[in-house]
Design a protein around this motif. Structure first.
Motif, PDB file in Angstrom:
ATOM      1  N   PRO A 193       0.822  -1.210   0.000  1.00 62.62           N
ATOM      2  CA  PRO A 193       0.000   0.000   0.000  1.00 62.62           C
ATOM      3  C   PRO A 193       0.860   1.266   0.000  1.00 62.62           C
ATOM      4  CG  PRO A 193      -0.916  -1.583   1.532  1.00 62.62           C
ATOM      5  CD  PRO A 193       0.402  -2.151   1.068  1.00 62.62           C
ATOM      6  N   PHE A 194       0.446   2.243  -0.778  1.00 61.17           N
ATOM      7  CA  PHE A 194       1.095   3.545  -0.890  1.00 61.17           C
ATOM      8  C   PHE A 194       2.298   3.536  -1.831  1.00 61.17           C
ATOM      9  CE2 PHE A 194       3.601   7.258   0.680  1.00 61.17           C
ATOM     10  CZ  PHE A 194       2.628   8.242   0.537  1.00 61.17           C
ATOM     11  N   VAL A 195       2.623   2.368  -2.433  1.00 62.67           N
ATOM     12  CA  VAL A 195       3.860   2.292  -3.210  1.00 62.67           C
ATOM     13  C   VAL A 195       3.839   3.204  -4.431  1.00 62.67           C
ATOM     14  CG1 VAL A 195       3.192   0.304  -4.659  1.00 62.67           C
ATOM     15  CG2 VAL A 195       5.613   0.719  -4.141  1.00 62.67           C
ATOM     16  N   ARG A 196       2.685   3.362  -5.070  1.00 68.17           N
ATOM     17  CA  ARG A 196       2.633   4.206  -6.267  1.00 68.17           C
ATOM     18  C   ARG A 196       2.850   5.677  -5.896  1.00 68.17           C
ATOM     19  NH1 ARG A 196       1.785   0.889 -10.198  1.00 68.17           N
ATOM     20  NH2 ARG A 196       0.303  -0.855 -10.050  1.00 68.17           N
ATOM     21  N   SER A 197       2.223   6.125  -4.817  1.00 67.52           N
ATOM     22  CA  SER A 197       2.432   7.491  -4.349  1.00 67.52           C
ATOM     23  C   SER A 197       3.879   7.680  -3.898  1.00 67.52           C
ATOM     24  CB  SER A 197       1.477   7.812  -3.197  1.00 67.52           C
ATOM     25  OG  SER A 197       0.135   7.753  -3.623  1.00 67.52           O
ATOM     26  N   PHE A 198       4.416   6.647  -3.251  1.00 66.84           N
ATOM     27  CA  PHE A 198       5.796   6.695  -2.778  1.00 66.84           C
ATOM     28  C   PHE A 198       6.755   6.920  -3.942  1.00 66.84           C
ATOM     29  CE2 PHE A 198       9.840   4.571  -2.117  1.00 66.84           C
ATOM     30  CZ  PHE A 198      10.252   5.061  -0.884  1.00 66.84           C
ATOM     31  N   LEU A 199       6.618   6.128  -4.997  1.00 68.81           N
ATOM     32  CA  LEU A 199       7.518   6.233  -6.145  1.00 68.81           C
ATOM     33  C   LEU A 199       7.354   7.580  -6.852  1.00 68.81           C
ATOM     34  CD1 LEU A 199       7.205   2.633  -7.646  1.00 68.81           C
ATOM     35  CD2 LEU A 199       9.118   3.579  -6.335  1.00 68.81           C
ATOM     36  N   LYS A 200       6.124   8.033  -6.974  1.00 68.68           N
ATOM     37  CA  LYS A 200       5.860   9.299  -7.652  1.00 68.68           C
ATOM     38  C   LYS A 200       6.519  10.464  -6.920  1.00 68.68           C
ATOM     39  CE  LYS A 200       2.088  12.176  -9.438  1.00 68.68           C
ATOM     40  NZ  LYS A 200       0.622  12.318  -9.586  1.00 68.68           N
ATOM     41  N   GLU A 201       6.446  10.467  -5.599  1.00 71.26           N
ATOM     42  CA  GLU A 201       7.046  11.553  -4.824  1.00 71.26           C
ATOM     43  C   GLU A 201       8.561  11.387  -4.701  1.00 71.26           C
ATOM     44  OE1 GLU A 201       5.113  13.269  -1.449  1.00 71.26           O
ATOM     45  OE2 GLU A 201       3.319  12.021  -1.743  1.00 71.26           O
ATOM     46  N   ALA A 202       9.006  10.149  -4.582  1.00 67.09           N
ATOM     47  CA  ALA A 202      10.447   9.896  -4.421  1.00 67.09           C
ATOM     48  C   ALA A 202      11.230  10.274  -5.670  1.00 67.09           C
ATOM     49  CB  ALA A 202      10.694   8.432  -4.070  1.00 67.09           C
ATOM     50  N   THR A 203      10.632  10.093  -6.849  1.00 64.66           N
ATOM     51  CA  THR A 203      11.354  10.389  -8.088  1.00 64.66           C
ATOM     52  C   THR A 203      11.634  11.875  -8.253  1.00 64.66           C
ATOM     53  OG1 THR A 203      11.436   9.821 -10.454  1.00 64.66           O
ATOM     54  CG2 THR A 203       9.385  10.756  -9.654  1.00 64.66           C
ATOM     55  N   GLU A 204      10.921  12.711  -7.511  1.00 63.26           N
ATOM     56  CA  GLU A 204      11.193  14.146  -7.539  1.00 63.26           C
ATOM     57  C   GLU A 204      12.468  14.482  -6.770  1.00 63.26           C
ATOM     58  OE1 GLU A 204       9.391  16.366  -9.260  1.00 63.26           O
ATOM     59  OE2 GLU A 204       8.168  14.682  -9.978  1.00 63.26           O
ATOM     60  N   MET A 205      12.881  13.584  -5.885  1.00 69.61           N
ATOM     61  CA  MET A 205      14.040  13.829  -5.031  1.00 69.61           C
ATOM     62  C   MET A 205      15.233  12.936  -5.359  1.00 69.61           C
ATOM     63  SD  MET A 205      12.148  14.130  -1.309  1.00 69.61           S
ATOM     64  CE  MET A 205      11.331  12.511  -1.452  1.00 69.61           C
ATOM     65  N   PHE A 206      14.964  11.796  -6.029  1.00 72.93           N
ATOM     66  CA  PHE A 206      16.008  10.783  -6.199  1.00 72.93           C
ATOM     67  C   PHE A 206      16.045  10.212  -7.612  1.00 72.93           C
ATOM     68  CE2 PHE A 206      14.609  10.640  -1.780  1.00 72.93           C
ATOM     69  CZ  PHE A 206      15.811  10.713  -1.087  1.00 72.93           C
ATOM     70  N   GLU A 207      17.246   9.817  -8.015  1.00 74.86           N
ATOM     71  CA  GLU A 207      17.440   8.945  -9.174  1.00 74.86           C
ATOM     72  C   GLU A 207      17.360   7.534  -8.605  1.00 74.86           C
ATOM     73  OE1 GLU A 207      18.323   8.692 -13.371  1.00 74.86           O
ATOM     74  OE2 GLU A 207      17.999  10.436 -12.104  1.00 74.86           O
ATOM     75  N   MET A 208      16.376   6.736  -9.046  1.00 74.45           N
ATOM     76  CA  MET A 208      16.072   5.484  -8.351  1.00 74.45           C
ATOM     77  C   MET A 208      16.550   4.239  -9.099  1.00 74.45           C
ATOM     78  SD  MET A 208      12.342   6.215  -6.617  1.00 74.45           S
ATOM     79  CE  MET A 208      11.467   6.409  -8.165  1.00 74.45           C
ATOM     80  N   TYR A 209      17.028   3.277  -8.327  1.00 74.76           N
ATOM     81  CA  TYR A 209      17.427   1.960  -8.803  1.00 74.76           C
ATOM     82  C   TYR A 209      16.583   0.904  -8.087  1.00 74.76           C
ATOM     83  CZ  TYR A 209      21.949   3.607 -10.760  1.00 74.76           C
ATOM     84  OH  TYR A 209      22.935   4.235 -11.480  1.00 74.76           O
ATOM     85  N   ILE A 210      16.332  -0.203  -8.751  1.00 74.63           N
ATOM     86  CA  ILE A 210      15.844  -1.420  -8.097  1.00 74.63           C
ATOM     87  C   ILE A 210      17.050  -2.336  -7.919  1.00 74.63           C
ATOM     88  CG2 ILE A 210      14.616  -3.597  -8.538  1.00 74.63           C
ATOM     89  CD1 ILE A 210      12.360  -1.980  -9.766  1.00 74.63           C
ATOM     90  N   TYR A 211      17.157  -2.951  -6.732  1.00 75.92           N
ATOM     91  CA  TYR A 211      18.242  -3.916  -6.493  1.00 75.92           C
ATOM     92  C   TYR A 211      17.651  -5.065  -5.681  1.00 75.92           C
ATOM     93  CZ  TYR A 211      23.169  -5.312  -5.950  1.00 75.92           C
ATOM     94  OH  TYR A 211      24.382  -5.971  -6.022  1.00 75.92           O
ATOM     95  N   THR A 212      17.546  -6.230  -6.316  1.00 73.44           N
ATOM     96  CA  THR A 212      16.923  -7.378  -5.676  1.00 73.44           C
ATOM     97  C   THR A 212      17.832  -8.597  -5.711  1.00 73.44           C
ATOM     98  OG1 THR A 212      15.034  -8.915  -5.785  1.00 73.44           O
ATOM     99  CG2 THR A 212      15.783  -7.980  -7.862  1.00 73.44           C
ATOM    100  N   MET A 213      17.662  -9.476  -4.732  1.00 69.72           N
ATOM    101  CA  MET A 213      18.370 -10.751  -4.742  1.00 69.72           C
ATOM    102  C   MET A 213      17.631 -11.792  -5.572  1.00 69.72           C
ATOM    103  SD  MET A 213      21.180 -10.220  -3.205  1.00 69.72           S
ATOM    104  CE  MET A 213      21.905 -11.778  -2.709  1.00 69.72           C
ATOM    105  N   GLY A 214      16.514 -11.405  -6.180  1.00 67.46           N
ATOM    106  CA  GLY A 214      15.822 -12.278  -7.119  1.00 67.46           C
ATOM    107  C   GLY A 214      16.569 -12.330  -8.434  1.00 67.46           C
ATOM    108  N   ASP A 215      16.209 -13.294  -9.305  1.00 68.46           N
ATOM    109  CA  ASP A 215      16.896 -13.375 -10.594  1.00 68.46           C
ATOM    110  C   ASP A 215      16.388 -12.297 -11.541  1.00 68.46           C
ATOM    111  OD1 ASP A 215      14.453 -14.297 -11.615  1.00 68.46           O
ATOM    112  OD2 ASP A 215      15.057 -16.390 -11.547  1.00 68.46           O
ATOM    113  N   ARG A 216      17.070 -12.159 -12.676  1.00 65.10           N
ATOM    114  CA  ARG A 216      16.766 -11.048 -13.581  1.00 65.10           C
ATOM    115  C   ARG A 216      15.352 -11.104 -14.159  1.00 65.10           C
ATOM    116  NH1 ARG A 216      18.722  -6.775 -14.870  1.00 65.10           N
ATOM    117  NH2 ARG A 216      18.488  -5.683 -16.857  1.00 65.10           N
ATOM    118  N   PRO A 217      14.864 -12.254 -14.636  1.00 60.76           N
ATOM    119  CA  PRO A 217      13.485 -12.282 -15.164  1.00 60.76           C
ATOM    120  C   PRO A 217      12.466 -11.817 -14.129  1.00 60.76           C
ATOM    121  CG  PRO A 217      14.655 -14.259 -15.829  1.00 60.76           C
ATOM    122  CD  PRO A 217      15.545 -13.556 -14.847  1.00 60.76           C
ATOM    123  N   TYR A 218      12.641 -12.234 -12.876  1.00 58.74           N
ATOM    124  CA  TYR A 218      11.723 -11.805 -11.814  1.00 58.74           C
ATOM    125  C   TYR A 218      11.834 -10.301 -11.586  1.00 58.74           C
ATOM    126  CZ  TYR A 218       9.749 -11.191  -7.146  1.00 58.74           C
ATOM    127  OH  TYR A 218       9.009 -10.742  -6.066  1.00 58.74           O
TER     128      TYR A 218
END
Length: 441
Positions: A193-218
């Motif tokens: 919950p709130f993740v879409r609003s979080f990303l929308k507001e965070a992108t105004e302040m940050f250059e964002m990366y995803i970094y996961t221990m999951g594999d690339r297709p996931y």
């Protein structure tokens, strides 16, 4: 950011190759396909052929030229010597020469086969840092599982979660949903919950990366759910396949200065070398399989037909912290931003959480005491070994100890260790009445 055209060491001979690679890096996205990669290989071969022709012509011209002095020739050679800032496959990204060795770091998530040498990585980070600071932005590295979302295999759904199969949202209109069934992966994913609003507001302040221990297709599938329009991450999706250390995440594969990077993750031990950059996130356990994974003998949010609060949940609280850190970083010493360090800002903000609290621990499991004490001190609390009039809180698990009796008698707060843990997750002092230790009957 251009990995090539920003380079101070590229010559006119390499224009075709530079233009090709630069275009590829600019267009890199989670949508890259095997067909596209095959086309790239054909184009690379074309560049190699053209380069050989150019080099052959230059050699012929050089052998027949008259009147050039030996000194001028040596100077010309020195100027044209390529420093090989990186490679694409086994070919230098600047001069096209075939290279041996594996020095540098692979950035396969930007483009398959791209490897950059340490000096070029440093130069790119410095260049991008200046650009980012001019736009009043920092870097934010985001974990996926238990941070932004929760996933489970369909086969692991409990009987009490079967109702979810009739509540899934359409993959055709991802931006309006939060619960998705991915048939081809035999998986179900719930966005926090709130993740879409979080990303929308965070992108105004940050250059964002995803970094996961999951594999690339996931990782790429989850990126599509979180960012269907490619507004936030583009090619900046890092999986375990891209890391340089097994079972560890590192900022060596992030093209950002460590002094300007914040990390949001639910797992501290994944970032052993970068704890000072880390904001530890409360885990999101929507599915029963997630509860079982971490040893919780309780019903999941899905089984309870409940969820985190949109406006008062974990992401909403952490967004406030990010805004505070960002504001503090840019509002002070604006004339010296390049030398600022977000890790110091983060530490300063953290130290205000329990400032003024004086804590004594009572009957805490010996193995848990050091980490609990460190956590409290990082948030600005003072920890004492024995009670005295300055003590504000006794933290323990048993209301029957001598220190607990003292707390009650002296009208001090007697709270469970979870009071400290909750403050650490939410970056704000929690109401003590929610963590009172009750006497055993």
């Amino acid at each position: 950011m251009s990995v090539v055209t920003d380079s101070p060491v590229h010559s006119s001979n390499s224009d075709d190759f530079i233009a090709f690679l630069d275009a590829e890096l600019g267009a890199s996205s989670p949508e890259s396909s095997p067909d596209k990669e095959a086309e790239n290989e054909d184009e690379l071969e074309s560049v190699r052929i053209k380069r050989r022709k150019i080099e052959s012509t230059e050699e012929t011209e050089g052998s027949t030229s008259e009147g050039i002095s030996k000194q001028n020739l040596e100077t010309s050679i020195k100027v044209d010597v390529c420093t090989h800032p990186g490679s694409f496959g086994s070919m230098c990204i600047r001069c096209g020469q075939q290279l041996d060795g594996k020095s540098g770091v692979t950035f396969g998530y930007i483009h398959k086969g791209l490897r950059l040498h340490d000096e070029e990585i440093s130069r790119l980070r410095n260049t991008d840092m200046k650009s980012l600071l001019c736009r009043k932005k920092l870097y934010l590295v985001l974990d996926l599982d238990h941070t932004l979302l929760n996933s489970t295999l369909l086969a692991h759904l409990s009987s009490e979660e079967s109702h979810l199969l009739h509540q899934i949202d359409s993959l055709r209109d991802v931006s309006k949903g939060s619960l998705f069934k991915l048939e081809h992966m035999h998986m179900m994913t719930k966005l926090r919950p709130f993740v879409r609003s979080f990303l929308k507001e965070a992108t105004e302040m940050f250059e964002m990366y995803i970094y996961t221990m999951g594999d690339r297709p996931y990782a790429l599938e989850m990126a599509k759910l979180l960012d269907p329009q490619g507004e936030y991450f583009n090619a900046k999706v890092i999986s375990r396949d891209d890391g340089t250390q097994k079972h560890q995440k590192g900022l060596d594969v992030v093209l950002g200065q460590e002094s300007a990077v914040l990390i949001l993750d639910d797992t501290e031990h994944a970032w052993l070398k970068h704890k000072d950059n880390l904001i530890l996130m409360e885990r999101y356990h929507f599915f029963a399989s997630s509860c079982r994974q971490f040893g919780f003998n309780c019903k999941s949010l899905a089984e309870l037909r409940n969820d985190e609060d949109e406006t008062d949940g974990a992401l909403a609280k952490i967004l406030k912290v990010l805004k505070q850190v960002h504001c503090t970083f840019f509002d002070k010493h604006e004339d010296d931003l390049v030398n600022r360090d977000v890790r110091q800002v983060l530490s300063s903000v953290r130290s205000e959480v329990l400032s003024g609290c004086v804590i004594v621990f009572s009957r805490i499991f010996h193995g848990a005491l050091p980490s609990l004490r460190k956590m409290a001190e990082q948030m600005g609390a003072t920890c004492l070994a024995e009670v005295d009039p300055s003590v504000t809180h006794v933290v323990g698990t048993d209301a029957g100890t001598e220190k607990s009796w003292w707390a009650v008698k002296e009208k001090k707060f007697l709270v469970h260790p979870r009071w400290i843990e909750a403050a650490n997750y939410f970056w704000e002092k929690q109401p003590e009445e929610n963590f009172i230790i009750k006497k055993k009957q």
